[in-house]
Design a protein around this motif. Structure first.
Motif, PDB file in Angstrom:
ATOM      1  N   PHE A 263       0.832  -1.211   0.000  1.00 40.45           N
ATOM      2  CA  PHE A 263       0.000   0.000   0.000  1.00 40.45           C
ATOM      3  C   PHE A 263       0.862   1.254   0.000  1.00 40.45           C
ATOM      4  CE2 PHE A 263      -2.513   3.396   1.962  1.00 40.45           C
ATOM      5  CZ  PHE A 263      -3.637   3.369   1.157  1.00 40.45           C
ATOM      6  N   ARG A 264       1.972   1.235   0.708  1.00 41.16           N
ATOM      7  CA  ARG A 264       2.867   2.399   0.726  1.00 41.16           C
ATOM      8  C   ARG A 264       3.427   2.661  -0.666  1.00 41.16           C
ATOM      9  NH1 ARG A 264       4.714   4.260   5.668  1.00 41.16           N
ATOM     10  NH2 ARG A 264       3.970   3.098   7.494  1.00 41.16           N
ATOM     11  N   VAL A 265       3.758   1.568  -1.385  1.00 41.37           N
ATOM     12  CA  VAL A 265       4.281   1.719  -2.757  1.00 41.37           C
ATOM     13  C   VAL A 265       3.210   2.317  -3.654  1.00 41.37           C
ATOM     14  CG1 VAL A 265       5.081   0.452  -4.790  1.00 41.37           C
ATOM     15  CG2 VAL A 265       5.968  -0.136  -2.522  1.00 41.37           C
ATOM     16  N   ALA A 266       1.964   1.813  -3.520  1.00 42.64           N
ATOM     17  CA  ALA A 266       0.863   2.339  -4.326  1.00 42.64           C
ATOM     18  C   ALA A 266       0.614   3.812  -4.002  1.00 42.64           C
ATOM     19  CB  ALA A 266      -0.394   1.512  -4.088  1.00 42.64           C
ATOM     20  N   SER A 267       0.721   4.182  -2.729  1.00 43.13           N
ATOM     21  CA  SER A 267       0.540   5.578  -2.331  1.00 43.13           C
ATOM     22  C   SER A 267       1.609   6.465  -2.938  1.00 43.13           C
ATOM     23  CB  SER A 267       0.571   5.700  -0.801  1.00 43.13           C
ATOM     24  OG  SER A 267      -0.485   4.984  -0.220  1.00 43.13           O
ATOM     25  N   ALA A 268       2.853   5.962  -2.938  1.00 41.34           N
ATOM     26  CA  ALA A 268       3.957   6.735  -3.514  1.00 41.34           C
ATOM     27  C   ALA A 268       3.743   6.951  -5.013  1.00 41.34           C
ATOM     28  CB  ALA A 268       5.276   6.019  -3.263  1.00 41.34           C
ATOM     29  N   LYS A 269       3.236   5.918  -5.691  1.00 34.40           N
ATOM     30  CA  LYS A 269       2.960   6.042  -7.121  1.00 34.40           C
ATOM     31  C   LYS A 269       1.877   7.096  -7.380  1.00 34.40           C
ATOM     32  CE  LYS A 269       4.285   1.392  -8.625  1.00 34.40           C
ATOM     33  NZ  LYS A 269       3.798   0.120  -9.220  1.00 34.40           N
ATOM     34  N   LEU A 270       0.841   7.092  -6.526  1.00 36.95           N
ATOM     35  CA  LEU A 270      -0.226   8.077  -6.687  1.00 36.95           C
ATOM     36  C   LEU A 270       0.310   9.488  -6.459  1.00 36.95           C
ATOM     37  CD1 LEU A 270      -3.185   8.819  -7.111  1.00 36.95           C
ATOM     38  CD2 LEU A 270      -3.580   8.411  -4.663  1.00 36.95           C
ATOM     39  N   GLY A 271       1.164   9.654  -5.446  1.00 37.88           N
ATOM     40  CA  GLY A 271       1.748  10.966  -5.190  1.00 37.88           C
ATOM     41  C   GLY A 271       2.604  11.446  -6.353  1.00 37.88           C
ATOM     42  N   ALA A 272       3.366  10.521  -6.954  1.00 35.88           N
ATOM     43  CA  ALA A 272       4.199  10.875  -8.115  1.00 35.88           C
ATOM     44  C   ALA A 272       3.330  11.243  -9.310  1.00 35.88           C
ATOM     45  CB  ALA A 272       5.121   9.708  -8.452  1.00 35.88           C
ATOM     46  N   GLU A 273       2.211  10.531  -9.456  1.00 32.65           N
ATOM     47  CA  GLU A 273       1.298  10.829 -10.565  1.00 32.65           C
ATOM     48  C   GLU A 273       0.702  12.233 -10.415  1.00 32.65           C
ATOM     49  OE1 GLU A 273      -3.062   9.431 -12.216  1.00 32.65           O
ATOM     50  OE2 GLU A 273      -1.893   8.034 -10.975  1.00 32.65           O
ATOM     51  N   ALA A 275       2.136  14.728  -8.982  1.00 25.62           N
ATOM     52  CA  ALA A 275       3.208  15.695  -9.260  1.00 25.62           C
ATOM     53  C   ALA A 275       3.472  15.836 -10.751  1.00 25.62           C
ATOM     54  CB  ALA A 275       4.477  15.277  -8.538  1.00 25.62           C
ATOM     55  N   ASP A 276       3.248  14.761 -11.525  1.00 22.47           N
ATOM     56  CA  ASP A 276       3.528  14.777 -12.965  1.00 22.47           C
ATOM     57  C   ASP A 276       2.402  15.381 -13.798  1.00 22.47           C
ATOM     58  OD1 ASP A 276       5.951  13.627 -12.462  1.00 22.47           O
ATOM     59  OD2 ASP A 276       5.278  11.562 -12.858  1.00 22.47           O
ATOM     60  N   ARG A 277       1.270  15.607 -13.197  1.00 27.64           N
ATOM     61  CA  ARG A 277       0.157  16.157 -13.973  1.00 27.64           C
ATOM     62  C   ARG A 277       0.444  17.607 -14.365  1.00 27.64           C
ATOM     63  NH1 ARG A 277      -5.308  14.065 -10.780  1.00 27.64           N
ATOM     64  NH2 ARG A 277      -4.862  11.815 -10.927  1.00 27.64           N
ATOM     65  N   ALA A 278      -0.008  17.951 -15.557  1.00 27.69           N
ATOM     66  CA  ALA A 278       0.204  19.325 -16.046  1.00 27.69           C
ATOM     67  C   ALA A 278      -0.522  20.328 -15.159  1.00 27.69           C
ATOM     68  CB  ALA A 278      -0.277  19.448 -17.493  1.00 27.69           C
ATOM     69  N   ARG A 279      -1.695  19.932 -14.696  1.00 26.42           N
ATOM     70  CA  ARG A 279      -2.447  20.797 -13.789  1.00 26.42           C
ATOM     71  C   ARG A 279      -2.576  20.090 -12.446  1.00 26.42           C
ATOM     72  NH1 ARG A 279      -7.501  20.837 -11.953  1.00 26.42           N
ATOM     73  NH2 ARG A 279      -8.080  19.087 -13.311  1.00 26.42           N
ATOM     74  N   ALA A 280      -2.211  20.792 -11.403  1.00 24.90           N
ATOM     75  CA  ALA A 280      -2.279  20.199 -10.066  1.00 24.90           C
ATOM     76  C   ALA A 280      -3.716  19.826  -9.737  1.00 24.90           C
ATOM     77  CB  ALA A 280      -1.730  21.180  -9.030  1.00 24.90           C
ATOM     78  N   PRO A 281      -3.953  18.615  -9.280  1.00 21.34           N
ATOM     79  CA  PRO A 281      -5.326  18.194  -8.983  1.00 21.34           C
ATOM     80  C   PRO A 281      -5.921  18.987  -7.817  1.00 21.34           C
ATOM     81  CG  PRO A 281      -3.765  16.568  -8.177  1.00 21.34           C
ATOM     82  CD  PRO A 281      -2.971  17.555  -8.980  1.00 21.34           C
ATOM     83  N   THR A 288     -10.954  11.785  -4.075  1.00 23.21           N
ATOM     84  CA  THR A 288     -11.529  10.713  -4.905  1.00 23.21           C
ATOM     85  C   THR A 288     -10.473   9.683  -5.257  1.00 23.21           C
ATOM     86  OG1 THR A 288     -13.151  12.247  -5.855  1.00 23.21           O
ATOM     87  CG2 THR A 288     -12.736  10.200  -7.052  1.00 23.21           C
ATOM     88  N   ASP A 289      -9.265  10.144  -5.613  1.00 23.00           N
ATOM     89  CA  ASP A 289      -8.163   9.226  -5.946  1.00 23.00           C
ATOM     90  C   ASP A 289      -7.766   8.374  -4.740  1.00 23.00           C
ATOM     91  OD1 ASP A 289      -8.112  10.181  -8.509  1.00 23.00           O
ATOM     92  OD2 ASP A 289      -6.427  11.558  -8.190  1.00 23.00           O
ATOM     93  N   ILE A 290      -7.738   8.994  -3.560  1.00 21.96           N
ATOM     94  CA  ILE A 290      -7.355   8.251  -2.353  1.00 21.96           C
ATOM     95  C   ILE A 290      -8.400   7.189  -2.027  1.00 21.96           C
ATOM     96  CG2 ILE A 290      -7.013   8.460   0.142  1.00 21.96           C
ATOM     97  CD1 ILE A 290      -5.806  11.234  -0.388  1.00 21.96           C
TER      98      ILE A 290
END
Length: 349
Positions: A263-273, A275-281, A288-290
């Protein structure tokens, strides 16, 4: 944890080894004091030595039997304690608890003797059902024990009144009762099954299906309905038995999963995603993502173990079931905070 009341042995006379005032654990010479059994009962229900002195000085009662006869309901027992000089609300409730514990025992004994007398007389008499005007504990002893949280006494009472040897023998009866209640509840919620069969019959006729094909279609529908019934009963039973212990078990299971490496790995991936978005969510998007993350990696596996569906409806039911224990169980509140912290660890809103 609250102790069980120490009750006198049935039929045994009460003894007086302490003569005089019961003050701070010391016996002082004076008139006859409280009986040993009454002292043990009151102390086991939480009264202090000083409060025992108030009882002895402010009341005429000296034995457990006199305690049971001093009041006819819970409110009278509270007033009795107050008149004796016990002003603490908790202590007055402890006194009333001692009164109720003894009253339940004596009422149960009297009821058994009455039943025995009725059986000897041919079963005619009406017992003591109406005695006490409906305000005393003898009218609803099992419910009273449940309210007190004394489930050991609940089990003993049910076993005794059912003429069973031990508590474990109650399980078949409890299972049957739950199955009966579940079936009644399910019948109210699934009344459409018979109507659906008629609809299918009409549809089969409208589309020109033969008798064999129509019967096969109806058989498949019935098998599916039976599976749904079994699943419904299983989930209903689990939710019905969802007490504080079950809530804590579910919370500990969730906390373990949310602290796990996957779960920690999945959380880190979501956080990186994010950060990579052109527009900050936005905040709502992140929430909703969480929620989707928790459902996909944890809740989809844990919820079915406790009778909840692995979807948003199941999450809503699970939260509602836990919320019923939040106000009364400090450990439930504590774990709620720890779970929220574990979910958000590594994620920034």
């Amino acid at each position: 944890r609250r102790r069980r009341p120490v009750l006198p042995e049935a039929g045994a006379p009460e003894t007086f080894s302490r003569e005089g005032k019961y003050l701070l654990g010391c016996a002082k010479a004076s008139s006859r004091g409280l009986s040993d059994q009454l002292v043990d009962l009151l102390k086991s229900c939480g009264l202090t030595c000083l409060e025992l002195m108030f009882v002895e000085e402010g009341m005429e009662l000296r034995t457990c039997r006199e305690l049971g006869e001093a009041a006819t309901n819970w409110d009278e027992a509270l007033r009795l304690a107050h008149l004796a000089g016990i002003h603490s609300k908790v202590s007055r409730e402890n006194f009333a608890r001692a009164w109720r514990a003894y009253s339940l025992t004596s009422a149960d004994k009297d009821s058994e003797e009455s039943d025995l007398d009725d059986s000897r007389d041919g079963g005619g008499g009406g017992g003591r059902a109406g005695e006490g005007g409906g305000g005393g504990p003898s009218d609803y002893p099992l419910f009273t024990l449940m309210v007190l949280g004394d489930f050991d006494a609940c089990s003993d009472y049910m076993a005794r009144r059912s003429n069973l040897r031990c508590r474990e023998d109650l399980m078949p009866m409890v299972r049957s009762l739950l199955a009966h209640i579940a079936a009644k509840q399910q019948g109210r919620e699934l009344e459409k099954v018979g109507a659906d069969r008629q609809v299918l019959s009409k549809l089969a006729a409208a589309y020109g299906l033969g008798r064999a094909e129509a019967e096969e279609l109806l058989s498949d529908v019935q098998k599916g309905a039976e599976v749904e019934k079994a699943e419904w009963r299983w989930k209903w039973t689990l939710r019905t038995l969802f007490g504080a212990r079950t809530a804590l078990a579910l919370q500990r299971r969730l906390l373990e999963e949310y602290r796990s490496t996957p779960f920690r790995v999945a959380s880190a991936k979501l956080g990186a995603e994010w950060a990579d978005r052109a527009r900050a969510p936005e905040l709502e998007e992140k929430i909703t993502d969480i929620e989707a993350l928790c459902l996909e990696h944890v809740l989809c596996r844990v919820l079915p173990e406790f009778g909840f569906s692995p979807n948003q409806a199941g999450i809503k039911e699970m939260k509602a079931s836990i919320t019923t224990h939040v106000r009364t169980e400090p450990e439930v509140r504590k774990l709620q905070v720890e779970i929220s912290s574990a979910v958000m660890d590594g994620l920034k809103l």
